[in-house]
Design an enzyme around this catalytic site. Structure first.
Site, short mmCIF file in Angstrom:
data_model
loop_
_atom_site.label_atom_id
_atom_site.label_comp_id
_atom_site.label_asym_id
_atom_site.label_seq_id
_atom_site.Cartn_x
_atom_site.Cartn_y
_atom_site.Cartn_z
N HIS A 61 6.39 -9.55 31.10
CA HIS A 61 5.43 -9.99 32.10
C HIS A 61 5.15 -11.45 31.75
O HIS A 61 4.36 -11.74 30.85
CB HIS A 61 4.14 -9.19 32.04
CG HIS A 61 4.31 -7.71 32.22
ND1 HIS A 61 4.68 -7.14 33.42
CD2 HIS A 61 4.15 -6.67 31.36
CE1 HIS A 61 4.73 -5.83 33.30
NE2 HIS A 61 4.42 -5.52 32.05
N ARG A 82 -6.82 -5.20 29.48
CA ARG A 82 -6.34 -5.28 30.86
C ARG A 82 -7.27 -6.13 31.73
O ARG A 82 -6.82 -6.85 32.62
CB ARG A 82 -6.19 -3.88 31.45
CG ARG A 82 -5.49 -3.86 32.80
CD ARG A 82 -5.31 -2.47 33.32
NE ARG A 82 -6.57 -1.85 33.69
CZ ARG A 82 -6.68 -0.79 34.51
NH1 ARG A 82 -5.59 -0.24 35.02
NH2 ARG A 82 -7.86 -0.28 34.79
N TYR A 121 4.91 -7.81 39.40
CA TYR A 121 4.04 -7.19 40.39
C TYR A 121 2.98 -8.13 40.94
O TYR A 121 2.10 -7.72 41.69
CB TYR A 121 3.37 -5.93 39.83
CG TYR A 121 2.63 -6.12 38.52
CD1 TYR A 121 1.33 -6.63 38.50
CD2 TYR A 121 3.21 -5.77 37.31
CE1 TYR A 121 0.65 -6.79 37.31
CE2 TYR A 121 2.53 -5.92 36.12
CZ TYR A 121 1.25 -6.43 36.12
OH TYR A 121 0.57 -6.59 34.93
N ARG A 210 0.18 5.86 37.69
CA ARG A 210 -1.19 5.47 38.04
C ARG A 210 -1.23 4.64 39.31
O ARG A 210 -2.26 4.56 39.97
CB ARG A 210 -1.82 4.67 36.89
CG ARG A 210 -2.05 5.46 35.61
CD ARG A 210 -2.75 4.64 34.55
NE ARG A 210 -1.86 3.72 33.87
CZ ARG A 210 -1.92 2.40 33.96
NH1 ARG A 210 -2.82 1.83 34.75
NH2 ARG A 210 -1.08 1.64 33.29
N HIS A 233 6.64 1.91 33.79
CA HIS A 233 5.79 2.18 32.63
C HIS A 233 5.54 3.69 32.58
O HIS A 233 5.14 4.28 33.59
CB HIS A 233 4.44 1.49 32.76
CG HIS A 233 4.50 0.00 32.74
ND1 HIS A 233 3.93 -0.79 33.72
CD2 HIS A 233 5.04 -0.88 31.85
CE1 HIS A 233 4.10 -2.07 33.43
NE2 HIS A 233 4.79 -2.15 32.31
N GLU A 236 2.09 5.29 28.60
CA GLU A 236 1.71 4.27 27.61
C GLU A 236 0.40 4.65 26.92
O GLU A 236 0.20 4.34 25.75
CB GLU A 236 1.57 2.91 28.29
CG GLU A 236 1.28 1.77 27.35
CD GLU A 236 1.25 0.42 28.05
OE1 GLU A 236 1.05 -0.59 27.36
OE2 GLU A 236 1.41 0.38 29.29
N HIS A 270 7.94 1.98 27.25
CA HIS A 270 6.95 2.48 26.29
C HIS A 270 7.23 3.93 25.94
O HIS A 270 7.59 4.24 24.81
CB HIS A 270 5.51 2.30 26.77
CG HIS A 270 5.14 0.89 27.08
ND1 HIS A 270 5.28 -0.13 26.16
CD2 HIS A 270 4.65 0.31 28.21
CE1 HIS A 270 4.89 -1.27 26.70
NE2 HIS A 270 4.52 -1.03 27.95
N ASP A 321 7.34 -7.64 26.32
CA ASP A 321 6.23 -7.17 27.14
C ASP A 321 5.14 -8.22 27.31
O ASP A 321 5.27 -9.14 28.11
CB ASP A 321 5.67 -5.88 26.53
CG ASP A 321 4.69 -5.17 27.45
OD1 ASP A 321 4.50 -5.63 28.58
OD2 ASP A 321 4.11 -4.16 27.04
#
Length: 448
Positions: A61, A82, A121, A210, A233, A236, A270, A321
């Protein structure tokens, strides 16, 4: 195009190290590899140290690089980390993202990375409004990789929900609004406009269970993306598993298996908190697994069952990552060292096996199966690690692979060649003259 010759003082040829290896390159491909070729012939470019296939950073990312240092202050969890990440995401524009990604990908080239899998994303404007060019952010990343001289697989990501809790799927809110396309069909419409280039291939991703539900259409997504690399993902965090069990009555792996999602072209990133049944499903499908050890320990995610997954039939790849560090040699050794901590035994992977994960299997997971090997017909992508630094000096040359994996760092990379072109020479990037300055400027711009 004319023939270019590279003479490697030592080269790892998949199972062992050979001295005096001549690598001939034409039109971006290796045309011949000759071991024991004696001193460098006239006109050959000399690579002092251990030459390896180019490394593949299978999970990136790029904008997370702006978090380095910032998120190391104080305590917290993945979920508090996050929130800081969302703040950075809210400030990026296509131009500022290009500047940051160019510098990040140049840092990767300095670390011996010749291909990156960008799990992308950050699609739209801050309020979720599409740009006039719907793929402006993705195109910025593709251009940044070209400017930094490395290959990219843009893993354009479907991200339709803000989270999954026991109450069900949550809407996108705040900074998340720029991630979403509304529906899987709208994601596909935008994704279909992306086109590969010589240095770029287009893959796809689902952010996680999610952010994408069974009613969004896992089967339809699989049909849309048939034949391209797909990443996701997976498990995780324990909270993801608990919410999935509460809503769907199963693990994320099992939920995806219901629609036939798992196959050899799919890579789970992950895969930290899996049941024995999950491992059997993933291995039986031949799905890939991308481990990101430095991020997983930085975020206190846990140590995933990498050895059990590989034994079940899953090829392993590696990624940096969140870019707490960008060092694929560190990721490779961490795979082994974390397993040692978990099991309290040593010797789970050889240096050769770890290099395969960092190179050949990483490239395969990104849709570049012709890369990651030093052999005729492969892409002319390779990197050279010094054997004379304070970290690597001393061992005999036949142990150079072990030295590179278990002692060297990204700072020991001296040369990186992509498509036959020297992108890093004597530890300096040839296309981005001041990589630290470019990183500092791009990150500072996000604070303004």
């Amino acid at each position: 195009m004319p023939l270019t010759m590279y003479w490697a003082e030592h080269a790892w040829l998949g199972a062992h190290v050979e001295p005096g290896v001549l690598i001939e390159v034409r039109d971006g491909l290796i045309t011949a590899v000759r071991a024991g070729d004696g001193p460098p012939p006239s006109g050959a470019e000399v690579l002092r140290g251990l030459t390896l296939p180019g490394l593949a950073n299978a999970h990136s990312h790029a904008f997370h690089r702006a978090l380095r240092g910032t998120v190391q202050v104080g305590a917290g969890t993945f979920w508090t980390w996050r929130e800081v990440m969302y703040q950075v995401a809210s400030r990026l524009t296509p131009d500022s993202y290009h500047a940051l990604a160019r510098a990040v990908y140049a840092e990767m080239a300095l670390a011996g990375v010749t291909a990156v899998g960008e799990f992308h994303y950050l699609h739209h404007g801050p309020d979720g409004t599409p740009y006039a060019e719907p793929n402006a952010m993705g195109e910025a990343l593709i251009a940044a990789a070209a400017d930094a001289g490395i290959r990219i697989t843009l893993l354009d990501t479907a991200y339709l929900h803000g989270g999954l809790s026991r109450a069900g799927y949550q809407p996108l809110t705040g900074p998340q609004l720029r991630f979403g396309d509304g529906t899987a069909d709208r994601w596909h419409e935008r994704w279909s406009r992306l086109k590969g280039r010589e240095h770029a291939r287009i893959g796809a991703a689902i952010h996680s269970v999610r952010a994408f539900s069974d009613t969004d259409g896992y089967e339809r997504f699989a049909q849309y993306t048939e034949g391209v690399p797909v990443h996701i993902h997976l498990s995780e965090q324990p909270a993801e598993n608990e919410a999935c069990a509460a809503v769907h009555g199963c693990t994320p792996t099992e939920l995806l298996a219901r629609s036939g999602f798992w196959k050899p072209t799919v890579t789970a990133v992950h895969a930290t908190h899996l049941t024995d049944g999950d491992i059997g499903v993933l291995g039986g499908a031949g799905a890939g697994i991308c481990m990101c050890p430095t991020t997983e320990r930085d975020l206190a995610d846990g140590i995933g069952p990498a050895l059990a997954l590989q034994r079940a039939g899953c090829p392993l790849s590696l990624g940096s990552d969140s870019h707490a560090v960008i060092d694929l040699l560190e990721e490779a050794r961490a795979l082994e060292l974390d397993e040692r901590l978990r099991t309290r035994t040593r010797g789970h992977w050889t240096a050769a096996a770890l290099l395969r994960a960092a190179a050949e299997d990483g490239h395969a997971s990104l849709g570049w199966p012709e890369a990651g090997r030093l052999e005729a017909g492969a892409l002319a992508d390779f990197t050279t690690v010094s054997l004379t630094s304070v970290r690597t000096a001393g061992p005999v040359p036949r142990l150079a692979a072990e030295t590179a994996v278990f002692a060297a760092t990204a700072a020991d990379v001296r040369e990186t060649v992509v498509g036959g072109r020297r992108v890093v020479r004597a530890g300096e990037h040839t296309l981005v003259p001041d990589v630290p300055g470019a990183l500092a400027a791009a990150i500072a711009a996000l604070r303004e």
